[in-house]
Every structure is written in structure tokens, then in C-alpha cells.
Scaffold this active site. Structure first.
Site: not given
Ligand code: XIL
Length: 576
Positions: A324, A440
Site C-alpha cells: 500500500e 486479498e
Molecule cells: C486486515 C486484516 O484482515 C484485519 O484482521 C486487520 O485488523 C487489519 O488488516 N490490506 C491488507 C491487509 O494488506 O493486510 C489488511 O488485512 C486488509 C487490507
């Protein structure tokens, strides 16, 4: 049953070989005489001027159909259930399907469909005036039914309108007949994924399940269905290096062991990020509250990368090195076509853009055998400013010789997405010499109680998976979590398993797509066609979600379709 030109989901399901579906015809109107009237019921008034009459097929075929002229709102065709109970109809079957013909005189294309048994809704979405497509031809409509349990023996359906004219035929119900026995390998995702050249995986919420015990329901769901896992949180810097120099790999190692016991691959997430960052580096990921110098922060970054990659050497096949790093505001691409705007994280603020170059370069030195990814969200669809910026950034890094080898698309999405824009986005990356992954993926519904949203969700999962399958440089299809209740977006039930690990429609659509792909080996399989079809030299071509791709294609040109799976003559055809 009379075969229609247009097909949708229902027809698609019927073509699926092993998992299959079963269909029950309720009304094809062939046992009526032309001129017979069928009752119509206005739910608010006792009498109605609306009429439903048996006629011949308006396209000139010899079969009989029902011709409806609506004259008041909430007036539906009333049909006897012929001994079927409501719970049989809507419990054993899940889709209501029929063929619809609207005459050319119909100019209002936005119409609202309703179906009921007695006074309970089989299908009703308040205010849902949906686009009905073109007039003057038959098309198939499919609706996911609510399950209804009452003693009524009357079934109602129709369009909610005071002035609509339509013809309807072949009213049928379809059971997706999707069985899922986790102990039968053929009914798992993994069995089919292993025959496709892609990983299908998930993020494991190690914090909410027991990854040490393969027979625990969630763990079993993961190890039986997926070929790759990633830790949802446990390998992020805040957990791995909670205080400077003290690494904690305990939970990450538990996940790696689970994967090793079950022959699965592991991807690592993530090394450098502004979020879930230990507070000894920065409290909020942006401010340099410990006043590190550039050299100090570079060393912190290098030590972290080195510590983590050395620990997981030989165990983790790829890592999200930088996560990110783009800002949400990418309006810069409008004035600078090659531009991008980096997030003003503590990394950027103290080190400058070169933190990216350093992170990848060090990671590559520590472990040259793994694939190094950049990963971001909101950069999934071609044309979106952030997607353009992402592409520009990856191009810049590649042109500078920086070892970015993989590009991750987080794909936190909502139903109703445009898979073609996703495909157009990822296609261009192969020219940069990188692989791509959906890292994701989750697809939220807007209304958790609207059953038809779960059908859209299933279609969207499938459409993205088909994009991934047909683009060889896409390596992993990773879903962000296991069960809806533990999803980070649980408000939108975005995953493929319910909280009790039962599969959702999205699970089955993914399994179908994998099975289809695995079955479609090699060359073009030309359709078997009947004499009647053979005499028509042109065919309609659908994608495997039932959407029209090409109308009236010359049969001899089928081989020229771009690679993928199609439905032609109601059969699946693979073009490679
Ligand atoms: C999220 C998790 O799913 C949650 O459990 C945590 O509280 C916050 O992070 N982008 C990403 C992931 O790269 O690491 C994030 O995961 C969601 C957004």
C-alpha cells in the site's frame, strides 16, 4: 422443454458435467388449448382487468405459451402447484427460471419481477426495476428463490406493472444440487485447483482458529480446499518485531507448519507497510515520532527484511515486500500520464521514494529464490486513476532494474464488478515481465438478506477466477479469509464460506470454474451439433457466466475467438 436461443445461469448450470443440476418443469403450457385463460390475482383488489391467455409462440413456432396483459399493479399470474408443497418447491430447488418474450411494442425496459407462494415472497425486491434486455426475442430469466414454508397450493408470478405485455413459457425450478462433502476430495476446491496452473488460497486468521489441529472445522476447511495460505495478520511487522531486535515468529511458524503438514504453499504478507507497524518505529505509520534519521530508518528496514526472510527461507515462496505505498489521491495521472503519487508514510517521509528501491533490492539479496511482490488496493480496474498510477510505478521500478517480480491486486471489491476491466488491467503487466496475483480478494454484498446478491457474488467470483485462469501470468487467486463472520468486512459477507464452514454459492461457482478449466485441455473442441443447428451457419456465443459475447458468429469462425471458455450450442467449448 423447448430450447431457447438465450441462456443464462440456469442453462449454464445444466451444462456443468460432474456437479450438475437438476431441473423440474412446472408449466410449459402444452396441455392447454389456445384461448384458455389462466387466473390473475391482484393482491390489493378482488377483481382485475389483467388477462393471461394461452396463445401460440409469437415467434411462429408451434408450441403454446402464456400471453399476459397487465392492467393493475401487484397483479400476478395464479398457477396451481399441482401437489408440490412450498417447502419442496423452494427448499429442494433454489432457482426459478422461465423464458420471457416482450413484443416490440414494449418500450419500458425497466420492469419489476415478483413471485409468491400464498402470501409469502418467493422473489420480491422492493423497487427493483431491472433492465429486461431487448424486445422481439425470447430470453431466459433466472431468480434465486427465498425458501418459503406455508400450506398454500397457489404459486404466483409476473411483472409488477399497470401496462406491461409479455409472453412467458417453460416456468421451471432448478436445484443446483451442489453437494459438498469435505471428505470427498472431488467435492473440494483443491482437487480441481491442483489440475489448473494456479494457486487457489486464502488468508488464515490464525487468531481465530486452531491451526495446530487439522481436524478442527475451519482448519480442515482450509487444508482440504486450498493450495496456498497467507497469514491474515501474524507476519506483519507489528507482530513479528514488537520491540526492536526481538522477533516473534511463533504464530507465523504455526501456520507454516500447518501448510507443511498438508503440502500447501505459503505467501508472506508483509515486510514494509505504514499500517500495523510497531510503535517503536512509528505510532501511526506516518509521523517520525522517534526522530529517526534516514540512515537509521534504512537500517531498521534492512534489519527487519533480513531477519524475517532468513527465518522463512525455504518455507515461504513469495513475499509482499511493500504494501500500500500509493496514496489514495492519484489525480496526478491526469496531468502526468506516467505519474504516481506515493503515500506520505514514515518510510517515504524520512527516506524518500528510494525506500522502495532499497526494500526490494535487500529482499532480493537475502533470498534470491522467492518472488518479490508489490501489493496495493484500489488498483484493480483499468481506467481508475490509482490503477494507472500503479502501472506507472511498477514500470518505473522495473525500468530502474529493481527486482519487483510480482504485482499484487488486493481486490477488496463489491458485487456488480466489471471483470473485463480487471482483465484489461492485468494483461498489460505481462509486458513488464512480472507475474500477477489476486492477493486479498473479497466481494461484499450490499444487502446481506437479499438472496440474489449472493448469486451476483458467485458470478463475480467466477468471472474473476476465469480471468485469472486464462491469463498465464496470474499465479495466485487468494481469498481474504475463510468464513464470513470473521472477515474484516463481515458487514458485507464477502467470503465463500458461512460461519459454520458450509459453502456459499460463490464456493460452488469457483469449483465449477476450476472444474471446467481443468476439463478443457488442449485444443478447440468443436461443438456437436444437431442437423437443425447445422443448417444455421451462425451461432450465438456466450461466456461461461451466460453473458452474450458474440451474436450470430459464422460457425467457421469459432476458432478465431480469443482463448477462453464459451458456451456455444449449449455446450462448453474451450478455445486455447
Ligand atoms: C486486515 C486484516 O484482515 C484485519 O484482521 C486487520 O485488523 C487489519 O488488516 N490490506 C491488507 C491487509 O494488506 O493486510 C489488511 O488485512 C486488509 C487490507
Amino acid at each position: 422443454m423447448i430450447t431457447r436461443k438465450s441462456i443464462t445461469i440456469a442453462a449454464l448450470v445444466l451444462t456443468a458435467p460432474a456437479i450438475g443440476a437438476s431441473e423440474k418443469m412446472l408449466f410449459d403450457f402444452e396441455n392447454y388449448k389456445v384461448g384458455d385463460e389462466i387466473a390473475m390475482r391482484d393482491f390489493y383488489n378482488d377483481v382485475t382487468d389483467s388477462k393471461a391467455t394461452i396463445t401460440n409462440d409469437p415467434t411462429g413456432k408451434s408450441n403454446k405459451v402464456l400471453h399476459v396483459k397487465n392492467a393493475s399493479w401487484n397483479t400476478l399470474v395464479a398457477l396451481p402447484m399441482n401437489g408440490m408443497t412450498a417447502s419442496q418447491m423452494t427448499g429442494d430447488y433454489s432457482i426459478l427460471s422461465f423464458d420471457l418474450y416482450r413484443p416490440n411494442s414494449e418500450t419500458d425496459h425497466w420492469r419489476m419481477f415478483i413471485s409468491r407462494i400464498g402470501d409469502d415472497d418467493v422473489y420480491f425486491v422492493d423497487g427493483e426495476f431491472a433492465y429486461q434486455g431487448s424486445t422481439g426475442e425470447w430470453s431466459t430469466k433466472s431468480y434465486v428463490m427465498n425458501s418459503v414454508n406455508n400450506n398454500s397450493d397457489m404459486f404466483y408470478l409476473g411483472y409488477n406493472s399497470i401496462d406491461m405485455e409479455y409472453y412467458i413459457d417453460n416456468i421451471r425450478i432448478i436445484s443446483l444440487n451442489n453437494s459438498y462433502d469435505i471428505d470427498n476430495p472431488q467435492e473440494t476446491l483443491r482437487y480441481h485447483a491442483e489440475k489448473c496452473d494456479i494457486n487457489v488460497g486464502c488468508a488464515v486468521p490464525v487468531w481465530s482458529m486452531n491451526v495446530d489441529n487439522d481436524s478442527e472445522a475451519k482448519t480442515k476447511t482450509v487444508v482440504k480446499n486450498f493450495t496456498m495460505v497467507v497469514a491474515e495478520n501474524e507476519m506483519k511487522p507489528a507482530y513479528v518485531q514488537p520491540s526492536q531486535g526481538n522477533f516473534d515468529f511463533y504464530h507465523g511458524d504455526r501456520l507454516v507448519k500447518m501448510a507443511e503438514r498438508n503440502g500447501m504453499e505459503v505467501r508472506g504478507h508483509t515486510l514494509v507497510w505504514h499500517s500495523q507497524i510497531p510503535s517503536w518505529i512509528s505510532a501511526d505509520g506516518y509521523k517520525n515520532d522517534h526522530n529517526y534519521t534516514k540512515e537509521q530508518l534504512l537500517k531498521i528496514m534492512k534489519d527487519h527484511i533480513t531477519g524475517v526472510l532468513n527465518h522463512y527461507k525455504g518455507k515461504i515462496v513469495e513475499w509482499d515486500v511493500v504494501n500500500e505505498c500509493l496514496d489514495d489521491d492519484q489525480s496526478i495521472v491526469r496531468s502526468k500520464p506516467n505519474g504516481y503519487n506515493l503515500r506520505k508514510s514514515v518510510w517515504y517521509n524520512v527516506i524518500g521514494e528510494e525506500y522502495l528501491d532499497s526494500a526490494f533490492t535487500w529482499a532480493h539479496r537475502v533470498d534470491p529464490d522467492i518472488t518479490l511482490y508489490i501489493n496495493d488496493y484500489g488498483a484493480d480496474f483499468k481506467g481508475d486513476a490509482k490503477s494507472e498510477a500503479y502501472f506507472n510505478l511498477v514500470k518505473r521500478l522495473r525500468n530502474s532494474g529493481i527486482p519487483v517480480q510480482g504485482v499484487g491486486f488486493q481486490c477488496h471489491l463489491n458485487i456488480g464488478l466489471d471483470a473485463t476491466k480487471f482483465e484489461n488491467n492485468i494483461k498489460r503487466y505481462s509486458a513488464l515481465g512480472v507475474v500477477c496475483s489476486l492477493t486479498e480478494l473479497d466481494i461484499a454484498v450490499n444487502d446481506k438478506n437479499n438472496q440474489s446478491h449472493y448469486l451476483s457474488q458467485a458470478n463475480d467470483y467466477k468471472a474473476l477466477l476465469n480471468v485469472a485462469l486464462r491469463n498465464e501470468h496470474v499465479k495466485n487467486f487468494m481469498i481474504w479469509g475463510v468464513t464470513d463472520d470473521k472477515s474484516w468486512r463481515s458487514d458485507g459477507n464477502p467470503l465463500i464460506f458461512n460461519k459454520d464452514c458450509t459453502p456459499k454459492q460463490a464456493f460452488f461457482s469457483i469449483r465449477d470454474a476450476l472444474e471446467d478449466w481443468a476439463a478443457s485441455t488442449g485444443d478447440v473442441i468443436l461443438p456437436e451439433i444437431t442437423q437443425e443447428q447445422f443448417e444455421t451457419p451462425y451461432v450465438d456465443v456466450y461466456d461461461i457466466s451466460g453473458r452474450i459475447v458474440r451474436k450470430q458468429l459464422d460457425r467457421t469462425q469459432i476458432n478465431t475467438l480469443s482463448p477462453g471458455l464459451y458456451i456455444i450450442d449449449r455446450k462448453k467449448i474451450a478455445i486455447r
